[in-house]
Design a protein around this motif. Structure first.
Motif, short mmCIF file in Angstrom:
data_model
loop_
_atom_site.label_atom_id
_atom_site.label_comp_id
_atom_site.label_asym_id
_atom_site.label_seq_id
_atom_site.Cartn_x
_atom_site.Cartn_y
_atom_site.Cartn_z
N GLY A 193 0.15 -1.00 0.38
CA GLY A 193 0.04 -0.21 -0.16
C GLY A 193 0.65 0.82 -0.04
N PHE A 194 2.33 1.08 0.75
CA PHE A 194 2.92 2.45 1.11
C PHE A 194 3.24 2.47 -1.16
CE2 PHE A 194 7.32 3.27 0.45
CZ PHE A 194 7.19 5.13 1.30
N VAL A 195 4.07 1.33 -1.43
CA VAL A 195 4.27 1.83 -2.80
C VAL A 195 3.20 2.35 -3.26
CG1 VAL A 195 5.07 0.37 -4.21
CG2 VAL A 195 5.94 -0.57 -2.70
N LEU A 196 1.76 1.92 -3.65
CA LEU A 196 0.96 2.40 -4.15
C LEU A 196 0.70 3.48 -3.86
CD1 LEU A 196 -2.01 -0.74 -4.49
CD2 LEU A 196 -0.16 0.13 -6.34
N ALA A 197 0.84 4.63 -2.14
CA ALA A 197 0.95 5.42 -1.94
C ALA A 197 1.21 6.33 -2.71
CB ALA A 197 0.68 5.37 -0.83
N TYR A 198 2.73 5.68 -2.67
CA TYR A 198 4.15 6.79 -3.50
C TYR A 198 4.11 6.86 -4.95
CZ TYR A 198 9.24 7.54 -3.19
OH TYR A 198 10.50 8.41 -3.69
N ALA A 199 3.66 6.27 -5.42
CA ALA A 199 3.42 6.43 -6.44
C ALA A 199 1.68 7.24 -6.66
CB ALA A 199 3.19 5.35 -7.71
N GLY A 200 0.77 6.83 -6.26
CA GLY A 200 -0.02 7.94 -6.49
C GLY A 200 0.29 8.97 -5.76
N ALA A 201 1.25 9.63 -5.21
CA ALA A 201 1.34 11.41 -5.13
C ALA A 201 2.03 12.06 -6.27
CB ALA A 201 2.77 11.15 -3.74
N TYR A 202 2.57 11.08 -7.43
CA TYR A 202 2.67 11.98 -8.43
C TYR A 202 1.45 11.75 -9.27
CZ TYR A 202 8.11 10.87 -7.29
OH TYR A 202 9.13 10.82 -7.18
N ALA A 203 1.15 10.78 -8.65
CA ALA A 203 -0.55 10.90 -10.02
C ALA A 203 -1.33 12.22 -9.48
CB ALA A 203 -1.06 9.76 -9.65
N VAL A 204 -1.49 11.95 -8.18
CA VAL A 204 -2.33 13.81 -7.32
C VAL A 204 -1.43 14.66 -8.50
CG1 VAL A 204 -2.36 14.44 -5.67
CG2 VAL A 204 -2.47 12.19 -5.50
N VAL A 205 -0.37 14.77 -8.24
CA VAL A 205 -0.14 16.36 -8.62
C VAL A 205 -0.37 16.39 -9.79
CG1 VAL A 205 1.83 17.02 -9.79
CG2 VAL A 205 2.66 16.25 -7.05
N ALA A 206 -0.20 15.36 -10.63
CA ALA A 206 -0.39 15.08 -12.35
C ALA A 206 -1.73 15.52 -12.43
CB ALA A 206 -0.29 13.39 -12.94
N LEU A 207 -2.87 15.46 -11.58
CA LEU A 207 -4.24 14.96 -11.19
C LEU A 207 -4.46 17.14 -11.11
CD1 LEU A 207 -5.62 12.31 -10.01
CD2 LEU A 207 -6.10 13.29 -12.92
N LEU A 208 -3.79 17.42 -10.22
CA LEU A 208 -3.77 18.89 -9.64
C LEU A 208 -3.85 19.82 -11.11
CD1 LEU A 208 -2.63 18.51 -6.10
CD2 LEU A 208 -5.35 18.47 -6.52
N LEU A 209 -2.70 19.49 -11.69
CA LEU A 209 -2.66 20.30 -12.34
C LEU A 209 -3.29 20.26 -13.47
CD1 LEU A 209 1.57 19.71 -13.14
CD2 LEU A 209 0.73 21.25 -11.76
N ALA A 210 -3.88 19.30 -14.13
CA ALA A 210 -4.69 18.77 -15.08
C ALA A 210 -6.42 19.87 -14.37
CB ALA A 210 -5.41 18.22 -15.22
N ALA A 214 -7.95 23.71 -15.76
CA ALA A 214 -9.01 23.67 -16.26
C ALA A 214 -9.84 25.06 -15.35
CB ALA A 214 -9.51 22.28 -15.45
N ALA A 215 -9.02 25.68 -13.96
CA ALA A 215 -9.35 26.21 -13.09
C ALA A 215 -8.89 27.77 -14.10
CB ALA A 215 -9.32 26.14 -11.40
N ILE A 216 -7.59 27.61 -14.35
CA ILE A 216 -7.74 29.50 -15.40
C ILE A 216 -8.12 29.38 -17.00
CG2 ILE A 216 -5.79 29.16 -13.70
CD1 ILE A 216 -3.98 28.67 -15.73
N GLY A 217 -8.63 28.20 -17.42
CA GLY A 217 -9.37 28.09 -18.46
C GLY A 217 -8.51 28.18 -19.44
N GLU A 218 -6.96 26.51 -18.77
CA GLU A 218 -6.41 26.78 -20.18
C GLU A 218 -6.24 25.07 -20.62
OE1 GLU A 218 -5.58 28.88 -21.54
OE2 GLU A 218 -5.01 30.79 -21.26
N LEU A 219 -7.22 24.55 -20.29
CA LEU A 219 -7.74 22.77 -20.14
C LEU A 219 -7.82 22.28 -21.72
CD1 LEU A 219 -6.15 20.09 -18.69
CD2 LEU A 219 -8.79 20.20 -18.05
N HIS A 220 -6.98 22.95 -22.93
CA HIS A 220 -7.68 22.95 -24.12
C HIS A 220 -7.62 21.08 -25.00
CE1 HIS A 220 -9.08 27.42 -23.48
NE2 HIS A 220 -7.58 27.14 -23.46
N LEU A 221 -8.50 20.23 -24.98
CA LEU A 221 -7.98 19.17 -25.17
C LEU A 221 -8.74 18.95 -26.20
CD1 LEU A 221 -8.53 17.06 -21.74
CD2 LEU A 221 -6.51 18.13 -22.33
#
Length: 508
Positions: A193-210, A214-221
């Motif tokens: 679970g720790f290893v998954l959470a370790y990798a999940g931390a990087y995924a959380v950062v990527a999702l937060l950046l997305a 979106a919040a600043i109106g620049e997520l043009h996909l």
């Protein structure tokens, strides 16, 4: 009217960049402090060397996979976005173009990593290979998260929105990782679970950046054909390929030691070596801070073709790096017993000799000044790629020879030999090509003062109290080093600072 609007836009943009720069500097220093506490004081207490070695190995594999997947499009994005900016509400579909090829590349790299698992596991001892095989898939997912985070970070830099990304990568990511380690040590989650959470931390950062985009109106996909007409895809691919080769050599340099120590020795040894690397990295902090300023200034000197100013700046940065680097290297090296004592796990002290060798290598890297920056911003910038590839190849070859013979010290010695050699060549190249070299008698005086102060502090016997030993050695080193630099007038910057402090004291 157009000129007035353009001038107003330039002034506004400069103000934005300055504000973002101040915020990023504060975030970086806070993040570095958190990172030091995490990697030196918290994680080694909560995790065994083998567990730290495993997570470090997964990050190393994932980082290399992310670089290969992105194909240099992070750098290409920074280079070409100005041509797409304000071309319609969605910047002519730039973001789908930025993400499209790397996502395709990730599918290919993920397949290669998956098919190559048996080959990779063959490098490691049976017990380590069994542990690595249980978590190998996490490295593939982690590569995707790191790649997406890096590409979005490049896009945000192009938009001059950098503070939130810096906060996520420098502060939040480290807090999430240490939170996962605390949860594991408290038995709330298993090690898997720790290893998954370790990798999940990087995924959380990527999702937060997305989410932030979106919040600043620049997520043009939504992709558009216009994106292919503004700049030829072939040109972007060619630039991305060059950037990939340059970036991947640096990535190999930063990660290959850990990978090869794990393969040649054990995951536990890789964990100990990773902690040793983190301790020595503290020496590079002032170098990084100065080099951030150096890059833009040297690029400006090249634009003005002012080699005289560049030469003076080259000497000054080298002198300041020598002044700060010698003091920090001695401070860390003389107090290694104290630093490892803070970890409360005696097995990590096996990395002491590696720390000393790494400190010496990083000190030489700092003392040689900004030769790499001069090369990469010069008309002969392509030689930097040659230097980087040569450096990465040398580290791999030397590790292959020296790790089996000398263990952790062999890995550090390999890194040191390669780094010192390439800096000697770079320094010679800059001098031979442009007549610039950073050394004068002041550098020799600083080094002499450092030797005397260091030997005097080292000669002090260790007391039964580690804190008292730290204060005694640190105090003697500081007094002798400061007095020696001021008396020999080896660094005008230090003399000026001392004079200003005395004036303030007497006028207050």
């Amino acid at each position: 009217m157009c000129y007035t609007q353009s001038l107003h836009h330039s002034v506004t943009l400069l103000g934005i960049v300055q504000r973002q720069g101040i915020r990023n500097a504060l975030i970086s220093y806070v993040g570095l402090a958190i990172g030091f506490v995490n990697t030196i004081l918290i994680l080694p207490r909560l995790l065994t060397p083998g567990q730290i070695g495993l997570t470090g190995l997964l990050v190393s594999f994932a980082t290399i996979g992310a670089q290969l997947s992105a194909f240099g499009f992070g750098s290409a994005g920074l280079r070409y976005f100005p041509y797409f900016r304000n071309q319609g509400r969605n910047h002519a579909g730039f973001l789908p173009l930025l993400l499209g090829l790397p996502l395709l590349g990730f599918v290919i790299v993920a397949g290669v990593m998956s098919l190559g698992q048996p080959f990779v596991l063959r490098w490691y001892a049976a017990e380590d290979a069994t542990l690595l095989s249980q978590h190998y898939g996490v490295a593939i997912l982690l590569a995707g998260a790191i790649m997406l985070g890096a590409l979005q970070d490049a896009y945000l830099k192009s938009l001059f929105h950098t503070s939130f990304s810096s906060f996520c990568q420098e502060i939040l990511l480290r807090l999430l990782i240490v939170g996962a380690a605390v949860a594991y040590s408290a038995h709330y989650i298993s090690f898997a679970g720790f290893v998954l959470a370790y990798a999940g931390a990087y995924a959380v950062v990527a999702l937060l950046l997305a989410g932030y985009l979106a919040a600043i109106g620049e997520l043009h996909l939504r992709p558009t054909r216009a994106a292919l007409r503004i700049k030829p895809l072939g040109e972007m691919l060619a630039f991305g390929g060059f950037a990939l080769l340059s970036n991947i050599s640096g990535t190999v340099l930063l990660n290959i030691d850990n990978i090869m120590v794990g393969a040649k020795l054990s995951l536990a040894a890789a964990g100990i070596y990773l902690i040793a690397t983190n301790i020595s990295t503290a020496l590079t902090l002032p170098f990084r801070a100065l080099n951030k300023t150096a890059f833009s200034l040297i690029a400006e000197y090249w634009k003005e073709n002012d080699l005289a100013k560049m030469g003076l700046f080259y000497q000054r940065v080298t002198r300041v790096n020598t002044l700060l680097g010698c003091y920090l290297a001695l401070g860390i090296g003389l107090n290694l017993n104290f630093i490892f004592g803070l970890i409360h796990r005696p097995e990590y002290a096996a990395g002491s000799s590696a720390v000393l060798l790494l400190l010496a290598a990083r000190l030489v890297d700092g003392i040689t000044g900004v030769n790499a920056t001069i090369v990469v911003t010069s008309p002969r910038y392509r030689f930097d790629l040659l230097f980087n590839i040569t450096l990465a190849s040398a580290v791999v070859g030397l590790n292959w020879l020296l790790i089996p013979r000398f263990g952790l010290a062999g890995a550090a010695l390999s890194y040191g030999i390669a780094l010192v050699s390439i800096n000697v060549v770079r320094t010679w190249f800059v001098w031979r090509s442009y007549g610039l070299q950073p050394f004068d008698g002041r550098i020799a005086r600083i080094l002499a003062v450092a030797v005397v102060a260091g030997l005097a502090a080292w000669a002090l016997p260790e007391t039964s109290n580690a804190w008292l030993t730290l204060l005694l050695r640190g105090g003697v080193l500081t007094v002798l080093y400061t007095a020696g630099v001021l008396l020999t007038r080896a660094a005008p910057e230090a003399v000026t600072l001392w004079t200003d402090l005395r004036k303030r004291k007497f006028t207050s």
